[in-house]
Design a protein around this motif. Structure first.
Motif, PDB file in Angstrom:
ATOM      1  N   PHE A   1     -45.899 -55.084  51.321  1.00  0.00           N
ATOM      2  CA  PHE A   1     -47.357 -54.323  51.111  1.00  0.00           C
ATOM      3  C   PHE A   1     -48.163 -55.541  50.948  1.00  0.00           C
ATOM      4  O   PHE A   1     -49.462 -55.393  51.463  1.00  0.00           O
ATOM      5  N   ARG A   2     -47.946 -56.587  50.123  1.00  0.00           N
ATOM      6  CA  ARG A   2     -48.602 -57.553  49.771  1.00  0.00           C
ATOM      7  C   ARG A   2     -49.216 -58.620  51.034  1.00  0.00           C
ATOM      8  O   ARG A   2     -50.300 -59.061  51.207  1.00  0.00           O
ATOM      9  N   ALA A   3     -48.005 -58.790  52.009  1.00  0.00           N
ATOM     10  CA  ALA A   3     -48.239 -59.518  53.026  1.00  0.00           C
ATOM     11  C   ALA A   3     -49.433 -58.777  54.027  1.00  0.00           C
ATOM     12  O   ALA A   3     -50.040 -59.315  54.701  1.00  0.00           O
ATOM     13  N   ILE A   4     -49.447 -57.534  54.062  1.00  0.00           N
ATOM     14  CA  ILE A   4     -50.298 -56.508  54.730  1.00  0.00           C
ATOM     15  C   ILE A   4     -51.542 -56.845  54.285  1.00  0.00           C
ATOM     16  O   ILE A   4     -52.501 -57.048  55.092  1.00  0.00           O
ATOM     17  N   ASN A   5     -51.872 -56.596  52.939  1.00  0.00           N
ATOM     18  CA  ASN A   5     -53.058 -56.996  52.301  1.00  0.00           C
ATOM     19  C   ASN A   5     -53.511 -58.502  52.656  1.00  0.00           C
ATOM     20  O   ASN A   5     -54.665 -58.761  52.761  1.00  0.00           O
ATOM     21  N   ALA A   6     -52.720 -59.167  52.549  1.00  0.00           N
ATOM     22  CA  ALA A   6     -53.171 -60.591  53.018  1.00  0.00           C
ATOM     23  C   ALA A   6     -53.485 -60.858  54.309  1.00  0.00           C
ATOM     24  O   ALA A   6     -54.576 -61.506  54.451  1.00  0.00           O
ATOM     25  N   ALA A   7     -52.736 -59.956  55.449  1.00  0.00           N
ATOM     26  CA  ALA A   7     -53.178 -60.052  56.567  1.00  0.00           C
ATOM     27  C   ALA A   7     -54.497 -59.553  56.843  1.00  0.00           C
ATOM     28  O   ALA A   7     -55.375 -59.977  57.795  1.00  0.00           O
ATOM     29  N   THR A   8     -54.652 -58.331  56.256  1.00  0.00           N
ATOM     30  CA  THR A   8     -56.179 -57.526  56.473  1.00  0.00           C
ATOM     31  C   THR A   8     -57.034 -57.990  55.708  1.00  0.00           C
ATOM     32  O   THR A   8     -58.255 -57.484  55.762  1.00  0.00           O
ATOM     33  N   ARG A   9     -56.770 -58.711  54.436  1.00  0.00           N
ATOM     34  CA  ARG A   9     -57.800 -59.189  53.623  1.00  0.00           C
ATOM     35  C   ARG A   9     -58.368 -57.799  52.707  1.00  0.00           C
ATOM     36  O   ARG A   9     -59.440 -57.723  52.663  1.00  0.00           O
ATOM     37  N   ARG A  10     -57.358 -57.074  52.614  1.00  0.00           N
ATOM     38  CA  ARG A  10     -58.084 -55.858  52.015  1.00  0.00           C
ATOM     39  C   ARG A  10     -57.326 -55.727  50.440  1.00  0.00           C
ATOM     40  O   ARG A  10     -56.220 -56.111  50.127  1.00  0.00           O
ATOM     41  N   GLU A  11     -58.073 -55.224  49.684  1.00  0.00           N
ATOM     42  CA  GLU A  11     -57.503 -54.960  48.157  1.00  0.00           C
ATOM     43  C   GLU A  11     -57.401 -53.418  47.961  1.00  0.00           C
ATOM     44  O   GLU A  11     -57.939 -52.848  47.209  1.00  0.00           O
ATOM     45  N   ALA A  12     -55.793 -53.354  48.446  1.00  0.00           N
ATOM     46  CA  ALA A  12     -55.664 -52.012  48.494  1.00  0.00           C
ATOM     47  C   ALA A  12     -54.712 -51.781  47.000  1.00  0.00           C
ATOM     48  O   ALA A  12     -53.869 -52.661  46.831  1.00  0.00           O
ATOM     49  N   ARG A  13     -54.937 -50.731  46.416  1.00  0.00           N
ATOM     50  CA  ARG A  13     -54.110 -50.539  45.385  1.00  0.00           C
ATOM     51  C   ARG A  13     -53.127 -49.443  45.460  1.00  0.00           C
ATOM     52  O   ARG A  13     -53.355 -48.291  45.637  1.00  0.00           O
ATOM     53  N   LEU A  14     -51.767 -49.846  45.192  1.00  0.00           N
ATOM     54  CA  LEU A  14     -50.620 -48.786  45.499  1.00  0.00           C
ATOM     55  C   LEU A  14     -50.841 -47.637  44.467  1.00  0.00           C
ATOM     56  O   LEU A  14     -50.472 -47.966  43.150  1.00  0.00           O
ATOM     57  N   ARG A  15     -50.922 -46.377  44.678  1.00  0.00           N
ATOM     58  CA  ARG A  15     -50.877 -45.375  43.711  1.00  0.00           C
ATOM     59  C   ARG A  15     -49.584 -44.784  43.591  1.00  0.00           C
ATOM     60  O   ARG A  15     -48.972 -44.110  42.601  1.00  0.00           O
ATOM     61  N   GLU A  16     -48.896 -44.429  44.858  1.00  0.00           N
ATOM     62  CA  GLU A  16     -47.765 -43.680  44.918  1.00  0.00           C
ATOM     63  C   GLU A  16     -47.105 -44.277  46.046  1.00  0.00           C
ATOM     64  O   GLU A  16     -47.485 -44.649  47.028  1.00  0.00           O
ATOM     65  N   PHE A  17     -45.695 -44.063  45.821  1.00  0.00           N
ATOM     66  CA  PHE A  17     -44.594 -44.546  47.076  1.00  0.00           C
ATOM     67  C   PHE A  17     -43.482 -43.697  46.840  1.00  0.00           C
ATOM     68  O   PHE A  17     -42.974 -43.465  45.707  1.00  0.00           O
ATOM     69  N   ARG A  18     -42.974 -43.174  47.919  1.00  0.00           N
ATOM     70  CA  ARG A  18     -41.756 -42.541  47.998  1.00  0.00           C
ATOM     71  C   ARG A  18     -41.045 -42.606  49.306  1.00  0.00           C
ATOM     72  O   ARG A  18     -41.664 -42.566  50.143  1.00  0.00           O
ATOM     73  N   ILE A  19     -39.762 -42.604  49.173  1.00  0.00           N
ATOM     74  CA  ILE A  19     -38.863 -42.471  50.611  1.00  0.00           C
ATOM     75  C   ILE A  19     -38.098 -41.409  50.554  1.00  0.00           C
ATOM     76  O   ILE A  19     -37.280 -41.208  49.279  1.00  0.00           O
ATOM     77  N   ASP A  20     -37.933 -40.679  51.642  1.00  0.00           N
ATOM     78  CA  ASP A  20     -36.975 -39.378  51.618  1.00  0.00           C
ATOM     79  C   ASP A  20     -36.153 -39.828  52.844  1.00  0.00           C
ATOM     80  O   ASP A  20     -36.479 -40.316  53.780  1.00  0.00           O
ATOM     81  N   SER A  21     -35.050 -39.157  52.765  1.00  0.00           N
ATOM     82  CA  SER A  21     -34.292 -39.141  54.138  1.00  0.00           C
ATOM     83  C   SER A  21     -34.467 -37.742  55.025  1.00  0.00           C
ATOM     84  O   SER A  21     -34.577 -36.665  54.153  1.00  0.00           O
ATOM     85  N   VAL A  22     -34.718 -37.866  56.018  1.00  0.00           N
ATOM     86  CA  VAL A  22     -35.222 -36.573  57.001  1.00  0.00           C
ATOM     87  C   VAL A  22     -33.832 -35.845  56.989  1.00  0.00           C
ATOM     88  O   VAL A  22     -33.716 -34.514  56.663  1.00  0.00           O
ATOM     89  N   THR A  23     -32.708 -36.201  57.477  1.00  0.00           N
ATOM     90  CA  THR A  23     -31.494 -35.503  57.409  1.00  0.00           C
ATOM     91  C   THR A  23     -30.345 -36.562  56.882  1.00  0.00           C
ATOM     92  O   THR A  23     -30.681 -37.373  56.362  1.00  0.00           O
ATOM     93  N   GLY A  24     -29.398 -35.780  56.483  1.00  0.00           N
ATOM     94  CA  GLY A  24     -28.001 -36.528  55.895  1.00  0.00           C
ATOM     95  C   GLY A  24     -27.514 -37.555  56.614  1.00  0.00           C
ATOM     96  O   GLY A  24     -28.120 -37.581  57.649  1.00  0.00           O
ATOM     97  N   GLY A  25     -26.455 -38.200  56.103  1.00  0.00           N
ATOM     98  CA  GLY A  25     -25.605 -38.999  56.697  1.00  0.00           C
ATOM     99  C   GLY A  25     -26.118 -40.608  56.933  1.00  0.00           C
ATOM    100  O   GLY A  25     -27.532 -40.877  56.299  1.00  0.00           O
ATOM    101  N   GLN A  26     -25.196 -41.553  56.976  1.00  0.00           N
ATOM    102  CA  GLN A  26     -25.719 -42.832  56.608  1.00  0.00           C
ATOM    103  C   GLN A  26     -26.783 -43.368  57.692  1.00  0.00           C
ATOM    104  O   GLN A  26     -27.526 -44.108  57.327  1.00  0.00           O
TER     105      GLN A  26
END
Lengths: 525, 525
Positions: free
Chosen positions: A434-459
């Motif tokens: 995320f910070r590498a993206i900020n560095a590349a884009t030179r933007r001061e973005a503040r992360l407010r929420e982050f979540r990861i879910d799996s779409v279906t089951g299984g490895q």
């Protein structure tokens, strides 16, 4: 109309979309609206056209492209709002203007800083103006359940006199209880004889967990339109959940002798689509559409013990479309099979779009043994987001270890076509990228929420990442899908960043225009 | 008892814990029970003691260590169940045996494969037996709302004759509607004169979204105990949500003139604790405890516009404890400050436990500028899980890139103290590390669910991973907390694996014992 028919008015794209962190673009709103039409709702409240140019554009696109349901646009009781709403919905097969004004003293005094006399005049003018433009006019006395019933009745008589065809009585702050709501509606029927000739509608919020019960109580008192949203999203604790209202009437049909025209088999898919595009998760124990709502989804063991399904299930999971996951493609499936599978899912994909989808499908099929209907849904929905994408992720490298700080390098293409690169050593691999993206884009973005879910089951499940960012006071969300969660996270971040930048630009543009009052800041029913 | 006082019976640890994928160990159940006592619930249903040795042990530990609430154990209407429940709860200050038996013909015929006569005999014997052991006996006619009211009344008369002090009328399948439920309960009052002398209780499921409304209707009909669960978890769509029932009675107190003894300020924290330990996410639009339930949490812009709080808020977020996040520590905070902060959060930590917590705190404080109350909660809760941990993660290295397949290497210590190492090239970094763990431990674990949430906002937020695995037909969950999501995921996977292996071992052990019928497979109210 059949007196036992309850109209389903979906406000996912209006009240639902006003939830914090949700930022749907026009393509996404259209996709949801098409699915709502497939679901068979009677009315789609497509947005609040005066709120922003983006809102206007989305409502207009839905009015022009989505067939079947009535398409409604929301408007405060001002001529400019009503005009803007009409402009947005006028091309629909069956357009509706929905205008609202508070009748509670607490709102009149503190929020409108006005008087009862003034409210009556405004309501009369707004409904008359709307009626001159559009045959189908809905009026809502906002915060009605905390208002004086006599005064509310007076305002409703005016609205009906001026031609309102639907009267919606909102419990704006989610305060009422079923018995109180019934009593309030019955008083209105007594005080407003014309109410019997229009459609009475209910709009309930879930602050005390009673939105569905109050809506149902309203139906018992005579309402024949229910305003609700998929997954019960909306301001604060949200609106009544569409799927719960519909399945309550469906399951207890014989007891209540009321019906809707909703195609219940489309409920599960609509729920997934809305959850995916809004980034709003559905809790596992959510009624009807939660992962555990049906015992058979998880209670595999119980199936063996119980001899009769009805001993523990009052609904069949197939009724709400939870069996749709049986369709499966593999790495040897061809373009034709993909096209047919997508069609079965309701996505009409052809030409270049099919090529893109097929390429993406093959990438995933290389990594996953079986690609299910839910995977396809996620992929196609993911593709929809690309239309407006400003930044593009070219590649990334990440090293994560418990023995040294994680490091990330990314390359992006900016909206202007420039190739930029950034790197960062962070606290975790996602933080680093995320910070590498900020560095590349030179933007001061503040992360407010982050979540990861799996779409279906299984490895080898697809991961679906949701990010909400804040850039210069504007917050926006983005989602990304991949078998690699770092990639899903990076895609989501880049999209959220692009969405936030568009919001910043739109805010700057609208600050330059003169407006009566910022509708973004106006509470709605 | 005060006739306006409604008893809150919490079944988070019994009906809630029966939700698929939830596997709480004794330390976790104790932590929740202590928090429920702090919350001020009247009754804690601590588990179903005959279901497994683990259930028994947890109920017994809670009965011995948790002070204040009545501690109840569930039992089918068999002597062996009642004996086991009594053994588990007998050391409590105020023990209760809760026994149940279906009165609906559909259950009697298909599930019990019995007759009405037999049910009457079993109910009589079970209540009489329980009463001989314990003064406080609750009886539930399971699936009552689909049962013949006359027959149910007959069974209840027997239960009351034999000494039941609480009669609970469950809507086991979440089928009833408020008016029907009221009518059913009123009929019971007419048919069972003794009901007026015992406590009537309601237990509602949310399959049609009406659990709270039905519970409230039950209270209006005379019930003075409500069975409910934190975050509304439980079988299928779950139980009535405790926080919604409590805040409904609290917010509309003047209208209903009913009270509870719940300390509402503890609601938000209890919700977070249960969500964290069960891995069951709370959706943002969940009433009372969802992230967006209070406008002020997110609607920053609105605050400026609205002159009067009550225009849009019917509850104050501080009432449910949502302001508790103000406490903040930094990297220079000492052991004393940490101990005080933990105490304020209700964690009594001393000696070695304080040392461990302090070490963990310092690690995090090195990475995060500010450590909030919510971070501390997550860390301390995370530490609780370690007591029974079987495998330990020593270190890992992961390389992720969009340009080559991700690769992971891990080293673990097995429960037997052996050091094992594994590596894998997967589809994504998490997939790679999960399979590297499988390779190291030589276990065939199947990933069923995977999710990552951030504990607090901001770029340096703690990530909280939840994993549900299936090993040899047993599924179990695990959670992990870290600023590095790969590490959080690996910790969660290792814990889920350890939990699953304990379940496999327990299942193998209980398969060797002779049992009447496997209570794990028995539906409950």
């Amino acid at each position: 109309m059949d007196p036992d028919r309850v109209l389903i008015f979906d406000t996912t794209l209006r009240d639902g979309e006003q939830s914090p962190g949700i930022s749907l673009n026009t393509a996404e709103k259209l996709e949801i609206a098409h699915q709502l039409a497939r679901l068979g709702v009677d009315v789609i409240e497509a947005g609040f056209p005066i709120a922003s140019p983006g809102d206007f554009q989305a409502v207009q696109a839905i009015a022009r492209e989505v067939h079947g349901p009535v398409i409604a646009g929301l408007a405060r009781a001002h001529a400019a709002d009503v005009d803007r709403a009409w402009e947005a919905v006028r091309d629909a097969e069956r357009p509706r203007i929905h205008t609202f004004l508070s009748t509670s003293d607490i709102h009149i005094e503190h929020q409108l800083q006005s008087t009862r006399e003034d409210v009556k005049g405004q309501a009369r003018a707004a409904v008359a103006h709307a009626k001159a433009l559009c045959e189908d006019v809905e009026f809502s006395p906002m915060d009605a359940t905390r208002a004086d019933v006599e005064f509310t009745a007076e305002v409703l008589r005016i609205a009906i006199d001026e031609g309102a065809t639907t009267i919606n009585v909102p419990d704006t702050v989610g305060y009422t209880m079923p018995d109180e709501y019934v009593a309030f509606l019955r008083s209105l029927y007594d005080l407003v004889p014309g109410l019997a000739d229009v459609v009475l509608s209910v709009h309930c919020h879930d602050d005390l967990g009673l939105a569905v019960a109050n809506s149902y109580a309203g139906i018992q008192a005579g309402a024949r339109q229910v305003e609700c949203a998929i997954n019960g999203i909306g301001e604060r604790a949200g609106n009544a959940s569409l799927e719960e209202i519909v399945m309550l009437l469906h399951t207890r049909g014989e007891a209540v002798s009321l019906t809707t025209d909703v195609v219940t088999r489309e409920l599960a898919r609509t729920s997934r689509l809305v959850s995916r595009l809004t980034g709003y998760v559905v809790q596992p124990n959510k009624a009807i559409v939660g992962r555990n709502a049906f015992a058979h989804e998880s209670g595999i063991h119980q199936d063996g013990v119980l001899k009769e399904r009805s001993t523990y299930e009052i609904m069949d999971a197939t009724t709400v479309g939870l069996d749709a996951n049986s369709l499966v493609l593999g790495k040897h499936s061809g373009r034709h099979a993909l096209r047919e599978a997508l069609q079965e899912l309701g996505f009409a994909v052809d030409g270049q779009a099919l090529n893109t989808a097929f390429k993406r499908f093959k990438e995933i099929a290389d990594k996953k043994k079986q690609v299910s209907a839910m995977d396809l849904e996620a992929l196609v929905t993911d593709e929809l987001r690309d239309e407006l994408r400003a930044y593009t992720l070219s590649w990334f490298d990440v090293e994560a270890s418990s023995r040294r700080p994680p490091h990330a390098t990314v390359e992006l293409v900016t909206p202007d076509g420039e190739t930029v690169r950034g790197d960062f050593t962070g606290d975790g691999p996602v933080d680093a990228i995320f910070r590498a993206i900020n560095a590349a884009t030179r933007r001061e973005a503040r992360l407010r929420e982050f979540r990861i879910d799996s779409v279906t089951g299984g490895q080898d499940a697809l991961g679906e990442a949701s990010v909400v960012l804040e850039v210069a006071g504007q917050s926006a969300g983005g989602q990304g899908v991949s078998t690699d969660i770092i990639e899903a996270a990076a895609l989501a971040y880049v999209r959220a960043l692009s969405n936030a930048e568009r919001r910043v630009a739109a805010a700057a543009a609208s600050a330059e225009e003169a407006t009566t009052a910022d509708p973004q800041l106006t509470p709605t029913p």
